[in-house]
Design an enzyme around this catalytic site. Structure first.
Site, PDB file in Angstrom:
ATOM      1  N   GLN A 124       0.837  -1.197   0.000  1.00  0.00           N
ATOM      2  CA  GLN A 124       0.000   0.000   0.000  1.00  0.00           C
ATOM      3  C   GLN A 124       0.877   1.255   0.000  1.00  0.00           C
ATOM      4  OE1 GLN A 124      -3.155   0.187  -0.449  1.00  0.00           O
ATOM      5  NE2 GLN A 124      -3.840  -1.907  -0.100  1.00  0.00           N
ATOM      6  N   CYS A 169      -9.486  -0.818  -4.996  1.00  0.00           N
ATOM      7  CA  CYS A 169      -8.817   0.470  -5.181  1.00  0.00           C
ATOM      8  C   CYS A 169      -9.288   1.168  -6.448  1.00  0.00           C
ATOM      9  CB  CYS A 169      -7.300   0.290  -5.233  1.00  0.00           C
ATOM     10  SG  CYS A 169      -6.717  -0.754  -6.584  1.00  0.00           S
ATOM     11  N   GLU A 200     -10.124   3.803  -1.279  1.00  0.00           N
ATOM     12  CA  GLU A 200     -10.277   2.354  -1.094  1.00  0.00           C
ATOM     13  C   GLU A 200     -11.675   2.070  -0.565  1.00  0.00           C
ATOM     14  OE1 GLU A 200      -8.096  -0.364  -1.325  1.00  0.00           O
ATOM     15  OE2 GLU A 200      -6.435   0.777  -2.191  1.00  0.00           O
TER      16      GLU A 200
END
Length: 617
Positions: free
Chosen positions: A416, A543, A586
């Site tokens: 991430q 995402c 997200e």
């Protein structure tokens, strides 16, 4: 574009022999009697007068973006201009070309020249001719069978052209963080509004995916389910850090407006003539650590032994230095991948360059900073996924800490991009998991194993699968690094091994988690998840929500010959802002099997339908 203003032509002075009739206020001259000599004399041709029409474009500047290409697409011309009239106008203007073609009913034409000198002369003549229509002049290089032409406001595609023109004028600080001028509370409100559209689109996409049957969860939305939210959604969870948060940055290596070496972001699209690179120092989402690494690499490439190699120019398809990928970690580790184009270099030159890079990096960079070299010879800016990297110096792996665990990260493995928000995201994922000690957690697209290992203490076993061998090796190493012994990882396609792994390692019911790339899950993986009855609950971490809409339609549509297994239904959604000042967010989506409501037991039904017995005396 060239900032030099176009010179204004000076009107030609009136000729002394000019007739007074040219002035509207002057009286007409009296006619002179004709004479024999004047009647028989041959007419004297008028001297050629050089055109004073201001140029429509700077031919020398346009040649910079055309490079050595001899084929040029030009706009705008009149749509009604035929090929025959087009050639006649070119001839009258003195414009020579090896080949000229006017596309019927379009505003652009194609010219091909024998050499660059003929091209320059033709463009200079075209700039001063009256062949071009009013509007923005566009010159571009053909791409395959279709040109990347720019058009005028009268053309239907002018909206796209105007949008591209506006984007070229945007500062790089706005391009990288388009919402940076908006208060953060308004950013969160905008993202929730956009996510509401996503949840409505999931409902509509599920209905459209099978017109012959409607899932029960859709029927429960009411008589007009289209356009309704597929499930409840929580408020957007804010990011704990708003600026300088990106731990992975892809820089472009090029030259700035002063033609100095610059490692930053491309200021625009090369096909639109914007080829310079902008300094990224004021981009608020780029971390300070990444900027420090970028400055160190720029200093290194300015060495006399390395400055002989030019940055890559996409239009001319020449040069060496292409991109710089910088990955920074809270532990102080740094992964630096320098991408080069080796096409024009000999093996001796490549070896010499490698030695200079390695020697300088060892002497001037911290020991935790790893330097990799990557060769990419293609035209596209994006290298193939299997393009390898070669370690020159530094540690082979970086390390990061998330939720109290330590993770090893390979140079190309996914992680991430906002580390502090990653802790929030994975905590929210854990809150949505109704796990028990007898469950098996199936981690699809497991990557380095971050999500599965953070939940391993709550389940009987973690089973992870990924197609990238490097990531799977990291996941196995991370399990051992954290003393977790109930996790098993395999490198394979999920649809091929999912059921077998559950049969071998599973116990009781199964809980699935998937954190796919931006493109979403492949159709075969979605169908394999549907067909695996052991998976009763699935958490999808998205995402890119457009991919989620397509994937959710497959997971939730009614059973058919091509899609077997009980469909899922969306239960709830939890958004987490991982990317402040951008449009991205997200979204955690929880799916459960859409099982019909249990019918009452026969004994209970009979008791409910029979009359109550009379009271005892």
């Amino acid at each position: 574009m060239d900032s030099t203003p176009t010179p204004t032509p000076t009107p030609a002075p009136a000729s002394p022999s000019a007739s007074p009739a040219a002035s509207p206020s002057a009286p007409a001259p009296a006619p002179e009697p004709a004479s024999a000599s004047s009647t028989s004399a041959a007419p004297v041709p008028s001297p050629a007068v050089e055109s004073t029409r201001p140029p429509r474009f700077d031919a020398s500047f346009e040649l910079k973006k055309l490079g050595d290409c001899l084929s040029v697409h030009i706009a705008p011309f009149s749509k009604k201009l035929t090929q025959k009239k087009f050639l006649a106008k070119l001839k009258a203007a003195g414009i020579e070309a090896d080949k000229a073609k006017k596309v019927p009913n379009k505003q652009w034409a194609m010219l091909r020249f024998k050499d660059t000198s003929q091209r320059l002369a033709a463009l200079e003549a075209l700039a001063r001719s009256d062949i071009l229509e009013e509007g923005h002049v566009g010159l571009s290089i053909p791409k395959g069978k279709r040109a990347r032409e720019e058009v005028t406001a009268d053309d239907p595609s002018a909206k796209r052209a105007r949008k591209n023109a506006v984007e070229q004028c945007r500062p790089i600080e706005i391009t990288t963080a388009p919402l940076c001028e908006m208060p953060y509370e308004e950013q969160l409100a905008l993202k929730k509004k956009n996510l509401n559209k996503v949840l409505r689109n999931i409902t509509t996409a599920t209905i459209k995916s099978n017109q012959r049957s409607t899932p029960e969860w859709v029927q429960r939305l009411g008589p007009r389910p289209r356009g309704q939210l597929c499930c409840p959604m929580a408020e957007v969870v804010p990011s704990p850090v708003l600026e300088r948060y990106r731990n992975k940055v892809q820089f472009t290596i090029g030259r700035d407006l002063l033609s100095d070496l610059c490692i930053g972001f491309a200021a625009g699209r090369a096909e639109h003539g914007v080829v310079h690179v902008a300094d990224p120092s004021n981009c608020i989402i780029v971390s300070e650590a990444a900027l420090a690494v970028r400055s160190k690499v720029q200093e290194m490439l300015s060495l006399p032994d390395l400055s002989q190699f030019e940055p890559y120019e996409k239009i001319a398809n020449k040069g060496v230095w292409r991109q710089l990928c910088v990955r920074t970690f809270s532990t102080g580790d740094v992964v630096c991948i320098l991408q080069v184009r080796p096409n024009d270099l000999s093996e001796e030159e490549l070896e010499g360059m490698r030695q200079v890079l390695e020697r300088w990096w060892k002497e001037h960079a911290p020991s935790q900073w790893a330097l990799y070299l990557q060769y990419h010879a293609g035209l596209s800016n994006k290298e193939p996924d299997d393009c390898p990297v070669h370690l020159l110096t530094g540690p082979a792996h970086a390390y990061e800490s998330v939720l109290g665990l330590r993770f090893r990260v390979s140079p190309k493995a996914f992680f991430q991009t906002n580390t502090e928000a990653c802790n929030v995201l994975y905590s929210k994922v854990g809150e949505q998991c109704d796990l028990r000690a007898d469950m098996t957690l199936l981690d699809i697209c497991c990557g380095t194993g971050t999500i599965g290992l953070s939940l391993a203490s709550r389940v009987h076993r973690v089973v992870g699968v990924d197609v990238i061998e490097e990531s799977v090796e990291d996941a196995r190493a991370n399990a051992a690094l954290n003393g977790i012994h109930n996790a098993e990882y395999v490198c394979a396609r999920a649809e091929d091994v999912m059921q077998r792994m559950l049969d071998e390692h599973g116990s009781g019911s199964c809980f699935g988690i998937v954190d796919p790339p931006r493109a979403g899950l492949h159709g075969k993986v979605l169908k394999a998840i549907r067909a695996c009855d052991a998976i009763q609950t699935l958490i999808y971490v998205s995402c890119k929500q457009s991919s989620l809409v397509d994937n959710a339609a497959v997971l939730c549509r009614p059973e058919s010959n091509s899609t077997t297994g009980t469909p899922f239904r969306p239960v709830r959604a939890v958004p987490v802002d991982m990317f402040p000042h951008t449009d991205s967010v997200e979204l955690i989506m929880v799916f459960e099997r859409d099982l019909p409501a249990p019918e009452p037991a026969p004994a209970e039904s009979a008791a409910a339908s029979s009359p109550a017995p009379p009271p005892a005396p």
